[in-house]
Design a protein around this motif. Structure first.
Motif, PDB file in Angstrom:
ATOM      1  N   GLU A 194       6.514 -12.382   2.418  1.00 33.13           N
ATOM      2  CA  GLU A 194       5.337 -12.103   3.413  1.00 33.13           C
ATOM      3  C   GLU A 194       4.745 -10.440   3.191  1.00 33.13           C
ATOM      4  O   GLU A 194       3.544 -10.267   3.316  1.00 33.13           O
ATOM      5  N   ALA A 251       1.086  -9.435   1.690  1.00 36.19           N
ATOM      6  CA  ALA A 251       0.152  -8.153   2.643  1.00 36.19           C
ATOM      7  C   ALA A 251      -0.130  -7.314   1.466  1.00 36.19           C
ATOM      8  O   ALA A 251      -1.288  -7.030   1.795  1.00 36.19           O
ATOM      9  N   ASP A 256      -2.647  -8.677  -0.739  1.00 36.85           N
ATOM     10  CA  ASP A 256      -4.010  -8.854  -0.129  1.00 36.85           C
ATOM     11  C   ASP A 256      -4.925  -7.603   0.330  1.00 36.85           C
ATOM     12  O   ASP A 256      -6.071  -7.613   0.133  1.00 36.85           O
ATOM     13  N   MET A 257      -3.980  -6.522   0.351  1.00 36.68           N
ATOM     14  CA  MET A 257      -4.615  -5.207   0.885  1.00 36.68           C
ATOM     15  C   MET A 257      -5.634  -4.792  -0.617  1.00 36.68           C
ATOM     16  O   MET A 257      -6.679  -4.056  -0.469  1.00 36.68           O
ATOM     17  N   ARG A 301      -2.990  -6.699   9.577  1.00 38.41           N
ATOM     18  CA  ARG A 301      -1.797  -6.849   8.803  1.00 38.41           C
ATOM     19  C   ARG A 301      -0.642  -5.947   9.258  1.00 38.41           C
ATOM     20  O   ARG A 301       0.548  -6.593   9.265  1.00 38.41           O
ATOM     21  N   LYS A 302      -1.024  -4.738   9.555  1.00 33.75           N
ATOM     22  CA  LYS A 302       0.078  -3.824  10.167  1.00 33.75           C
ATOM     23  C   LYS A 302       0.765  -4.548  11.386  1.00 33.75           C
ATOM     24  O   LYS A 302       2.060  -4.365  11.519  1.00 33.75           O
ATOM     25  N   ARG A 346       1.105  -7.463  12.194  1.00 31.25           N
ATOM     26  CA  ARG A 346       1.820  -8.669  12.001  1.00 31.25           C
ATOM     27  C   ARG A 346       3.287  -8.307  11.119  1.00 31.25           C
ATOM     28  O   ARG A 346       4.275  -8.862  11.541  1.00 31.25           O
ATOM     29  N   THR A 353       3.378  -0.313   5.873  1.00 30.00           N
ATOM     30  CA  THR A 353       2.729   0.226   7.236  1.00 30.00           C
ATOM     31  C   THR A 353       2.155   1.575   7.248  1.00 30.00           C
ATOM     32  O   THR A 353       1.293   1.878   7.680  1.00 30.00           O
ATOM     33  N   ILE A 372      -0.832   1.469   5.216  1.00 30.55           N
ATOM     34  CA  ILE A 372      -1.965   0.855   5.850  1.00 30.55           C
ATOM     35  C   ILE A 372      -2.637   2.041   6.882  1.00 30.55           C
ATOM     36  O   ILE A 372      -3.863   2.007   6.974  1.00 30.55           O
TER      37      ILE A 372
END
Length: 280
Positions: free
Chosen positions: A168, A172, A175-176, A200-201, A203, A235, A238
């Motif tokens: 996961e 992510a 996806d970024m 997203r972060k 999650r 994170t 992000i």
């Protein structure tokens, strides 16, 4: 003791050590047998004097089926325990050889129970689709992980949970990159992209908290630290991306817009511009 006596008076203690220690070894082995029975009472029968052990509970369409399997395990163990209770007077009697057949029969049933549990674990994980479900499944079955012969499969499933978490994180990250310029249709460009990144972060932080809370009872896993490290890095990235979006947004503002945002509203002028209320 024999050596000490023989040093003072050689040949004074002629002992049949094999016969003596056979009885002692047999008694010690029977004590270990009883410890094994008691541990099985806690693991398979949920019989513990120190704490209450709740029944396994499962969600989903097959939850009732899995709970019925756990009931079957308890009933099988209850019958095996009743057999042990019936011969309780022979357990610590080292001159009663019938106990060897009784404990062998008990352990045969325990082996069958362990096989049922292994199949149950595999069946439960067939319906697991994400990290939260996997952690809940392991927690429901956690009491069985105390059995030495079942630790291997629990270690395997714990590693699978961390692998799901790692997948996961990687998804992510992809996806970024692939959706860098995309945003929800009902949101502006810059704020929309920032909202997606923040989701997203959140999650990732949510899943990290789940795994951290589960570490109290979850079996250790060799790659857990690497997964947490990747979460922290992502994170952090992000946060940087959201900051860059804010900087880009502010640079795209014209001077008039910036001046308007920096000016406080005059309450009286604002009230004068409002349309009058309709009188009824």
């Amino acid at each position: 003791m024999a050596e000490a006596h023989n040093e003072m008076k050689p040949g004074s203690w002629e002992l049949d050590t094999s016969n003596i220690f056979n009885y002692i070894d047999s008694f010690i082995q029977r004590c270990f047998d009883m410890l094994d029975v008691c541990n099985c009472m806690i693991i398979f029968g949920r019989i513990d004097e120190l704490e209450k052990i709740n029944k396994p509970v499962f969600a989903g369409a097959r939850g009732d089926h899995f709970e019925a399997k756990c009931d079957q395990i308890e009933h099988m163990f209850g019958d095996a325990l009743d057999t042990v209770k019936a011969v309780a007077h022979t357990i610590l009697d080292v001159q009663a050889p019938s106990w060897y057949d009784d404990i062998l029969s008990f352990r045969t049933i325990i082996k069958d129970i362990e096989t049922i549990i292994e199949n149950l674990i595999e069946s439960v994980f067939e319906g697991v689709n994400h990290v939260e479900e996997a952690v809940i499944a392991l927690y429901s079955l956690h009491n069985y992980s105390k059995r030495k012969n079942l630790r291997r499969i629990f270690k395997k499933k714990t590693a699978e949970v961390w692998l799901m978490f790692s997948d996961e994180v990687q998804e992510a990250k992809k996806d970024m990159v692939s959706t860098r310029s995309q945003h929800p249709a009902d949101l502006p460009s810059f704020s929309g992209r920032a909202v997606v990144l923040r989701m997203r972060k959140n999650r990732l932080l949510y899943l990290k908290k789940i795994m951290n809370d589960a570490s109290v009872w979850l079996m250790p896993c060799s790659n857990s630290e690497d997964v947490v490290m990747h979460v922290n890095r992502l994170t952090g990235a992000i946060d940087v991306a959201i900051r860059e979006l804010w900087i880009s947004w502010t640079h795209n503002l014209d001077e008039k817009c910036g001046a308007g945002l920096n000016r406080t509203l005059d309450a009286q002028k604002y009230a004068a511009r409002r349309p009058p209320r309709m009188q009824h």
